[in-house]
Design an enzyme around this catalytic site. Sequence first.
Site, PDB file in Angstrom:
ATOM      1  N   THR A 128       1.372  -0.651   0.246  1.00 22.10           N
ATOM      2  CA  THR A 128       0.306   0.627   0.094  1.00 22.10           C
ATOM      3  C   THR A 128       0.991   0.799  -0.031  1.00 22.10           C
ATOM      4  O   THR A 128       1.960   1.660   0.233  1.00 22.10           O
ATOM      5  CB  THR A 128      -0.793  -0.032   1.212  1.00 22.10           C
ATOM      6  OG1 THR A 128      -1.062   1.676   1.763  1.00 22.10           O
ATOM      7  CG2 THR A 128       0.096  -0.405   2.599  1.00 22.10           C
ATOM      8  N   ASP A 129       0.317   2.290  -0.388  1.00 26.54           N
ATOM      9  CA  ASP A 129       1.147   3.282  -0.326  1.00 26.54           C
ATOM     10  C   ASP A 129       1.328   4.386   0.404  1.00 26.54           C
ATOM     11  O   ASP A 129       2.132   5.150   1.512  1.00 26.54           O
ATOM     12  CB  ASP A 129       0.279   4.354  -1.148  1.00 26.54           C
ATOM     13  CG  ASP A 129      -0.907   4.430  -1.465  1.00 26.54           C
ATOM     14  OD1 ASP A 129      -1.671   4.980  -0.029  1.00 26.54           O
ATOM     15  OD2 ASP A 129      -1.553   5.842  -2.531  1.00 26.54           O
ATOM     16  N   GLU A 130       0.573   3.458   1.681  1.00 23.87           N
ATOM     17  CA  GLU A 130       0.239   4.240   3.592  1.00 23.87           C
ATOM     18  C   GLU A 130       2.085   4.035   3.446  1.00 23.87           C
ATOM     19  O   GLU A 130       1.832   4.372   5.027  1.00 23.87           O
ATOM     20  CB  GLU A 130      -0.766   3.433   3.792  1.00 23.87           C
ATOM     21  CG  GLU A 130      -2.179   3.888   3.487  1.00 23.87           C
ATOM     22  CD  GLU A 130      -3.549   3.509   4.669  1.00 23.87           C
ATOM     23  OE1 GLU A 130      -2.837   3.678   6.213  1.00 23.87           O
ATOM     24  OE2 GLU A 130      -4.651   4.009   3.873  1.00 23.87           O
ATOM     25  N   TYR A 152      -1.603   0.032  11.015  1.00 27.87           N
ATOM     26  CA  TYR A 152      -1.780  -0.733   9.868  1.00 27.87           C
ATOM     27  C   TYR A 152      -0.803  -0.696   9.276  1.00 27.87           C
ATOM     28  O   TYR A 152      -0.161  -1.396   8.670  1.00 27.87           O
ATOM     29  CB  TYR A 152      -3.624  -0.180   9.329  1.00 27.87           C
ATOM     30  CG  TYR A 152      -3.563  -0.622   7.615  1.00 27.87           C
ATOM     31  CD1 TYR A 152      -3.423  -1.710   7.109  1.00 27.87           C
ATOM     32  CD2 TYR A 152      -3.706   0.560   6.989  1.00 27.87           C
ATOM     33  CE1 TYR A 152      -3.468  -2.237   5.915  1.00 27.87           C
ATOM     34  CE2 TYR A 152      -3.120  -0.210   5.608  1.00 27.87           C
ATOM     35  CZ  TYR A 152      -3.612  -0.988   5.459  1.00 27.87           C
ATOM     36  OH  TYR A 152      -3.085  -1.661   3.865  1.00 27.87           O
ATOM     37  N   LYS A 156       2.098  -3.298   7.953  1.00 23.42           N
ATOM     38  CA  LYS A 156       2.185  -3.496   5.696  1.00 23.42           C
ATOM     39  C   LYS A 156       3.524  -3.285   5.965  1.00 23.42           C
ATOM     40  O   LYS A 156       4.535  -4.512   5.403  1.00 23.42           O
ATOM     41  CB  LYS A 156       1.437  -3.031   5.115  1.00 23.42           C
ATOM     42  CG  LYS A 156      -0.050  -3.157   5.121  1.00 23.42           C
ATOM     43  CD  LYS A 156      -0.175  -4.630   4.290  1.00 23.42           C
ATOM     44  CE  LYS A 156       0.055  -4.729   3.495  1.00 23.42           C
ATOM     45  NZ  LYS A 156      -0.417  -6.224   2.476  1.00 23.42           N
TER      46      LYS A 156
HETATM   47  O1  DAU Z   1      -4.068   4.001   0.363  1.00 20.71           O
HETATM   48  C1  DAU Z   1      -4.395   2.361   0.283  1.00 20.71           C
HETATM   49  C2  DAU Z   1      -5.082   2.542   1.675  1.00 20.71           C
HETATM   50  O2  DAU Z   1      -5.967   2.255   1.234  1.00 20.71           O
HETATM   51  C3  DAU Z   1      -5.107   0.638   1.686  1.00 20.71           C
HETATM   52  O3  DAU Z   1      -4.018  -0.075   2.087  1.00 20.71           O
HETATM   53  C4  DAU Z   1      -6.052   0.775   2.398  1.00 20.71           C
HETATM   54  O4  DAU Z   1      -6.571  -1.510   3.366  1.00 20.71           O
HETATM   55  C5  DAU Z   1      -7.370   1.015   2.453  1.00 20.71           C
HETATM   56  O5  DAU Z   1      -8.036   0.952   3.661  1.00 20.71           O
HETATM   57  C6  DAU Z   1      -7.359   2.319   2.132  1.00 20.71           C
HETATM   58  O6  DAU Z   1      -6.856   3.538   3.321  1.00 20.71           O
HETATM   59  P1  DAU Z   1      -7.354   4.865   3.824  1.00 20.71           P
HETATM   60  O7  DAU Z   1      -7.451   4.895   5.833  1.00 20.71           O
HETATM   61  O8  DAU Z   1      -7.341   6.001   3.549  1.00 20.71           O
HETATM   62  O9  DAU Z   1      -9.108   4.709   3.648  1.00 20.71           O
HETATM   63  P2  DAU Z   1     -10.475   4.889   4.235  1.00 20.71           P
HETATM   64  O10 DAU Z   1     -11.308   4.225   3.167  1.00 20.71           O
HETATM   65  O11 DAU Z   1     -10.467   4.306   5.533  1.00 20.71           O
HETATM   66  O12 DAU Z   1     -10.432   5.615   4.219  1.00 20.71           O
HETATM   67  C7  DAU Z   1     -10.449   7.152   3.135  1.00 20.71           C
HETATM   68  C8  DAU Z   1     -10.415   8.157   3.580  1.00 20.71           C
HETATM   69  O13 DAU Z   1     -11.605   8.479   4.253  1.00 20.71           O
HETATM   70  C9  DAU Z   1      -9.418   8.601   4.601  1.00 20.71           C
HETATM   71  O14 DAU Z   1      -8.769  10.287   4.458  1.00 20.71           O
HETATM   72  C10 DAU Z   1     -10.814   8.730   6.185  1.00 20.71           C
HETATM   73  C11 DAU Z   1     -12.109   8.719   5.277  1.00 20.71           C
HETATM   74  N1  DAU Z   1     -13.137   8.566   5.988  1.00 20.71           N
HETATM   75  C12 DAU Z   1     -12.771   7.601   5.874  1.00 20.71           C
HETATM   76  C13 DAU Z   1     -14.170   7.030   7.064  1.00 20.71           C
HETATM   77  C14 DAU Z   1     -13.833   5.358   6.496  1.00 20.71           C
HETATM   78  C15 DAU Z   1     -14.058   9.133   6.661  1.00 20.71           C
HETATM   79  O15 DAU Z   1     -13.599  10.825   5.913  1.00 20.71           O
HETATM   80  N2  DAU Z   1     -14.696   8.872   6.743  1.00 20.71           N
HETATM   81  C16 DAU Z   1     -15.067   7.403   7.509  1.00 20.71           C
HETATM   82  O16 DAU Z   1     -16.222   6.608   8.047  1.00 20.71           O
END
Ligand code: DAU
Length: 341
Positions: A128-130, A152, A156
């Site tokens: 992942t880019d994270e 997380y 990774k």
């Molecule tokens: O960048 C790659 C990564 O993208 C993957 O390695 C991870 O497995 C994947 O979960 C994802 O990580 P993020 O933390 O960026 O994804 P997430 O969908 O949890 O959140 C995307 C963005 O939206 C992040 O800036 C947090 C925000 N968010 C997320 C949730 C779940 C909100 O504002 N509200 C929320 O309820």
Amino acid sequence: MSAEVWLVTGGLGFIGSNFVRMALRERPDISIVNLDAVTYAANPANLADVMHDLRYSFVKGDIADERAVADLLAHRPFDVIVNFAAETHVDRSILDADAFLRTDVLGTYVLLKAARKANVRRFLQVSTDEVYGHVPTGASNEDAPIAPRSPYAASKAGGDLQVLAYAATFDLPALITRGSNTYGPYQYPEKFIPLFITNLIDDWPVPLYGDGLQVRDWLHVEDHARGILAVLERGENGQIYNLGGDNSRTNLEVTQRLVELCERSFETHVRHVTDRPGHDRRYALDCTKARAIGWSPQHDFASGIVDTVRWYRENEAWWRPLKLGAFADYYETQYSKRGTH
Ligand code: DAU
């Protein structure tokens, strides 16, 4: 008889299942064994359409279970291993990271040991880019230092370091892909885009973290799967390949678009809630290396997001059961105590 047998781990998850479907379609010369522990985010329905393909078989098992992995590899020779199996949700890793350490670090190590013993032709680690952490300006290339900031991302990164160590120390023919934020069909609805779409379809509010100005680069899952296939086929052993979507957006912009597409109103449906602790403000990838081996993302976010909203509208039978039971408890734990930003 197929020429090659590929072991795909975590093939019942979001990116893994899209990859299995694509690889079976594009590579008539291979067969795939899917090793999956069937955790909460895995779903046999993700591969319902390939279940009866004679080139596909499923084995239930945990990559961190050394005996199960050793038994599987002793029983059958594999030419290629692609490791998708991982705990992936940042918010869950903040609540409790035990499973992340077990699967993402220990599980990767167990697979590497088995891959070395089995003399595989290729081992590909899906990362992942994270792992690069927050990127204030510019874009991370593969030589950028890793600086993970969530449990997380740190897990990774630990897996990636083991892969690189195995490549350097034992000449294991291993490669790593680092993908950006992925979206599309079959994504478990705890993640931002499917959570917001399914909440909006149900006329529920959506929880936008902080000011919503965090930037993510959205990669369509088919582009991600195609990128992994390209790296598997044409990448160089020991190398890392970034796979970014070339579609950077703030979470606020994405939320506004989802609200429009679901025909809801921003004022009534969007709640600015307390930010995620340690929330990375921006990710950005330099994908020159992947482009040099002939890969580039084909999906534009503008049409990809329309198609994705349509897919969730047309596949309620897929996601509705996922939002009940344990998910509802998780949602309560994750969101009920979050104040307003
Ligand atoms: O960048 C790659 C990564 O993208 C993957 O390695 C991870 O497995 C994947 O979960 C994802 O990580 P993020 O933390 O960026 O994804 P997430 O969908 O949890 O959140 C995307 C963005 O939206 C992040 O800036 C947090 C925000 N968010 C997320 C949730 C779940 C909100 O504002 N509200 C929320 O309820």
